[in-house]
Motif scaffolding. Structure first.
Motif, PDB file in Angstrom:
ATOM      1  N   PRO A  74       0.825  -1.216   0.000  1.00 22.97           N
ATOM      2  CA  PRO A  74       0.000   0.000   0.000  1.00 22.97           C
ATOM      3  C   PRO A  74       0.860   1.268   0.000  1.00 22.97           C
ATOM      4  O   PRO A  74       1.871   1.348   0.690  1.00 22.97           O
ATOM      5  CB  PRO A  74      -0.798  -0.118   1.305  1.00 22.97           C
ATOM      6  N   GLY A  75       0.452   2.219  -0.811  1.00 22.01           N
ATOM      7  CA  GLY A  75       1.151   3.492  -0.879  1.00 22.01           C
ATOM      8  C   GLY A  75       2.376   3.488  -1.777  1.00 22.01           C
ATOM      9  O   GLY A  75       3.094   4.475  -1.851  1.00 22.01           O
ATOM     10  N   HIS A  76       2.635   2.375  -2.473  1.00 19.54           N
ATOM     11  CA  HIS A  76       3.787   2.276  -3.361  1.00 19.54           C
ATOM     12  C   HIS A  76       3.344   1.718  -4.709  1.00 19.54           C
ATOM     13  O   HIS A  76       2.419   0.909  -4.774  1.00 19.54           O
ATOM     14  CB  HIS A  76       4.858   1.363  -2.762  1.00 19.54           C
ATOM     15  N   SER A  77       4.019   2.141  -5.764  1.00 16.20           N
ATOM     16  CA  SER A  77       3.736   1.582  -7.084  1.00 16.20           C
ATOM     17  C   SER A  77       4.979   0.859  -7.593  1.00 16.20           C
ATOM     18  O   SER A  77       6.106   1.199  -7.229  1.00 16.20           O
ATOM     19  CB  SER A  77       3.315   2.678  -8.068  1.00 16.20           C
ATOM     20  N   ALA A  78       4.761  -0.127  -8.439  1.00 14.73           N
ATOM     21  CA  ALA A  78       5.867  -0.942  -8.947  1.00 14.73           C
ATOM     22  C   ALA A  78       6.707  -0.154  -9.944  1.00 14.73           C
ATOM     23  O   ALA A  78       6.194   0.643 -10.728  1.00 14.73           O
ATOM     24  CB  ALA A  78       5.319  -2.199  -9.610  1.00 14.73           C
ATOM     25  N   ALA A  79       7.992  -0.384  -9.914  1.00  9.29           N
ATOM     26  CA  ALA A  79       8.929   0.155 -10.895  1.00  9.29           C
ATOM     27  C   ALA A  79       9.806  -1.014 -11.327  1.00  9.29           C
ATOM     28  O   ALA A  79      10.586  -1.527 -10.531  1.00  9.29           O
ATOM     29  CB  ALA A  79       9.770   1.270 -10.289  1.00  9.29           C
ATOM     30  N   LEU A  80       9.642  -1.452 -12.557  1.00  9.98           N
ATOM     31  CA  LEU A  80      10.399  -2.613 -13.026  1.00  9.98           C
ATOM     32  C   LEU A  80      11.791  -2.223 -13.491  1.00  9.98           C
ATOM     33  O   LEU A  80      11.996  -1.195 -14.126  1.00  9.98           O
ATOM     34  CB  LEU A  80       9.661  -3.296 -14.177  1.00  9.98           C
ATOM     35  N   SER A  81      12.721  -3.069 -13.172  1.00  4.27           N
ATOM     36  CA  SER A  81      14.102  -2.912 -13.602  1.00  4.27           C
ATOM     37  C   SER A  81      14.699  -4.304 -13.644  1.00  4.27           C
ATOM     38  O   SER A  81      14.059  -5.277 -13.260  1.00  4.27           O
ATOM     39  CB  SER A  81      14.867  -2.033 -12.609  1.00  4.27           C
ATOM     40  N   PHE A  82      15.909  -4.421 -14.133  1.00  4.57           N
ATOM     41  CA  PHE A  82      16.588  -5.709 -14.122  1.00  4.57           C
ATOM     42  C   PHE A  82      18.090  -5.476 -14.064  1.00  4.57           C
ATOM     43  O   PHE A  82      18.569  -4.383 -14.320  1.00  4.57           O
ATOM     44  CB  PHE A  82      16.212  -6.571 -15.337  1.00  4.57           C
ATOM     45  N   GLY A  83      18.801  -6.519 -13.715  1.00  8.05           N
ATOM     46  CA  GLY A  83      20.255  -6.440 -13.664  1.00  8.05           C
ATOM     47  C   GLY A  83      20.861  -7.670 -14.302  1.00  8.05           C
ATOM     48  O   GLY A  83      20.276  -8.747 -14.283  1.00  8.05           O
ATOM     49  N   ILE A  84      22.022  -7.485 -14.884  1.00 10.88           N
ATOM     50  CA  ILE A  84      22.799  -8.586 -15.449  1.00 10.88           C
ATOM     51  C   ILE A  84      24.237  -8.359 -15.009  1.00 10.88           C
ATOM     52  O   ILE A  84      24.793  -7.283 -15.221  1.00 10.88           O
ATOM     53  CB  ILE A  84      22.715  -8.614 -16.986  1.00 10.88           C
ATOM     54  N   ALA A  85      24.817  -9.396 -14.391  1.00 12.61           N
ATOM     55  CA  ALA A  85      26.174  -9.230 -13.867  1.00 12.61           C
ATOM     56  C   ALA A  85      26.917 -10.551 -13.897  1.00 12.61           C
ATOM     57  O   ALA A  85      26.313 -11.619 -14.008  1.00 12.61           O
ATOM     58  CB  ALA A  85      26.112  -8.696 -12.440  1.00 12.61           C
ATOM     59  N   GLY A  86      28.227 -10.475 -13.783  1.00 12.92           N
ATOM     60  CA  GLY A  86      29.066 -11.657 -13.740  1.00 12.92           C
ATOM     61  C   GLY A  86      28.972 -12.364 -12.401  1.00 12.92           C
ATOM     62  O   GLY A  86      28.528 -11.793 -11.405  1.00 12.92           O
ATOM     63  N   HIS A  96      18.032   0.123   1.793  1.00 17.22           N
ATOM     64  CA  HIS A  96      16.891   0.170   0.885  1.00 17.22           C
ATOM     65  C   HIS A  96      15.636   0.570   1.617  1.00 17.22           C
ATOM     66  O   HIS A  96      15.474   0.279   2.794  1.00 17.22           O
ATOM     67  CB  HIS A  96      16.603  -1.236   0.323  1.00 17.22           C
ATOM     68  N   GLY A  97      14.745   1.160   0.863  1.00 12.25           N
ATOM     69  CA  GLY A  97      13.365   1.277   1.293  1.00 12.25           C
ATOM     70  C   GLY A  97      12.669  -0.008   0.867  1.00 12.25           C
ATOM     71  O   GLY A  97      13.326  -1.018   0.600  1.00 12.25           O
ATOM     72  N   PRO A  98      11.346   0.022   0.762  1.00  9.37           N
ATOM     73  CA  PRO A  98      10.616  -1.180   0.363  1.00  9.37           C
ATOM     74  C   PRO A  98      11.075  -1.665  -1.013  1.00  9.37           C
ATOM     75  O   PRO A  98      11.388  -0.868  -1.895  1.00  9.37           O
ATOM     76  CB  PRO A  98       9.158  -0.721   0.300  1.00  9.37           C
ATOM     77  N   GLY A  99      11.119  -2.956  -1.197  1.00  9.47           N
ATOM     78  CA  GLY A  99      11.519  -3.497  -2.488  1.00  9.47           C
ATOM     79  C   GLY A  99      11.157  -4.960  -2.625  1.00  9.47           C
ATOM     80  O   GLY A  99      10.901  -5.648  -1.634  1.00  9.47           O
ATOM     81  N   PHE A 100      11.111  -5.415  -3.837  1.00  5.63           N
ATOM     82  CA  PHE A 100      10.866  -6.823  -4.157  1.00  5.63           C
ATOM     83  C   PHE A 100      11.892  -7.200  -5.201  1.00  5.63           C
ATOM     84  O   PHE A 100      12.070  -6.494  -6.201  1.00  5.63           O
ATOM     85  CB  PHE A 100       9.451  -7.008  -4.711  1.00  5.63           C
ATOM     86  N   ALA A 101      12.617  -8.279  -4.985  1.00  2.79           N
ATOM     87  CA  ALA A 101      13.615  -8.738  -5.954  1.00  2.79           C
ATOM     88  C   ALA A 101      13.356 -10.196  -6.270  1.00  2.79           C
ATOM     89  O   ALA A 101      13.022 -10.987  -5.383  1.00  2.79           O
ATOM     90  CB  ALA A 101      15.023  -8.562  -5.393  1.00  2.79           C
TER      91      ALA A 101
END
Length: 129
Positions: A74-86, A96-101
């Motif tokens: 509640p009170g947050h909207s999704a922001a999609l991103s991605f990462g690629i690493a070795g 961090h604040g709230p997040g989902f990974a």
């Protein structure tokens, strides 16, 4: 992904706590020349990875394939991103604040501490170290 996005401009971030360093390159050059497994001699500010600074319009066809979880904070909207690493790369301790990974391929280790009990760390030492 290389077939589709090889010549797309991307911005790489350094893998230190503050990720100050930004390095422009193309997706193809990153995958073929710069993405390497981490070694203990490299500092976090010398380790580059693709994460966060992605153009939402360019990567829209990829991001649209991801199916988001049905729950939300509640009170947050999704922001999609991605990462690629070795292998073995990643940022050292940071906050961090709230997040989902979610990891699609490979693995990710999380070290969670209450803020009051956070460990002492060197912001330029890598997660591998």
């Amino acid at each position: 992904m290389l077939e589709t996005w090889r010549d797309v401009d991307v911005t790489l971030n350094s893998a230190n706590t503050y990720s100050y360093t930004r390095v422009p390159t193309t997706f193809g050059k990153y995958i073929e020349e710069k993405m390497k497994p981490q070694n203990l001699e490299m500092l976090g500010n010398e380790t580059l990875y693709l994460f966060g600074d992605i153009d939402q319009k360019i990567w829209k066809p990829l991001l649209e394939k991801y199916r988001q979880p049905e729950w939300e904070l509640p009170g947050h909207s999704a922001a999609l991103s991605f990462g690629i690493a070795g292998a073995g790369t990643g940022v050292p301790f940071h906050f961090h604040g709230p997040g989902f990974a979610e990891v699609i391929h490979g693995s990710k280790l999380w070290f969670l501490y209450p803020y009051e009990q956070r460990p002492k760390w060197n912001p330029d030492k890598t997660t591998l170290e």
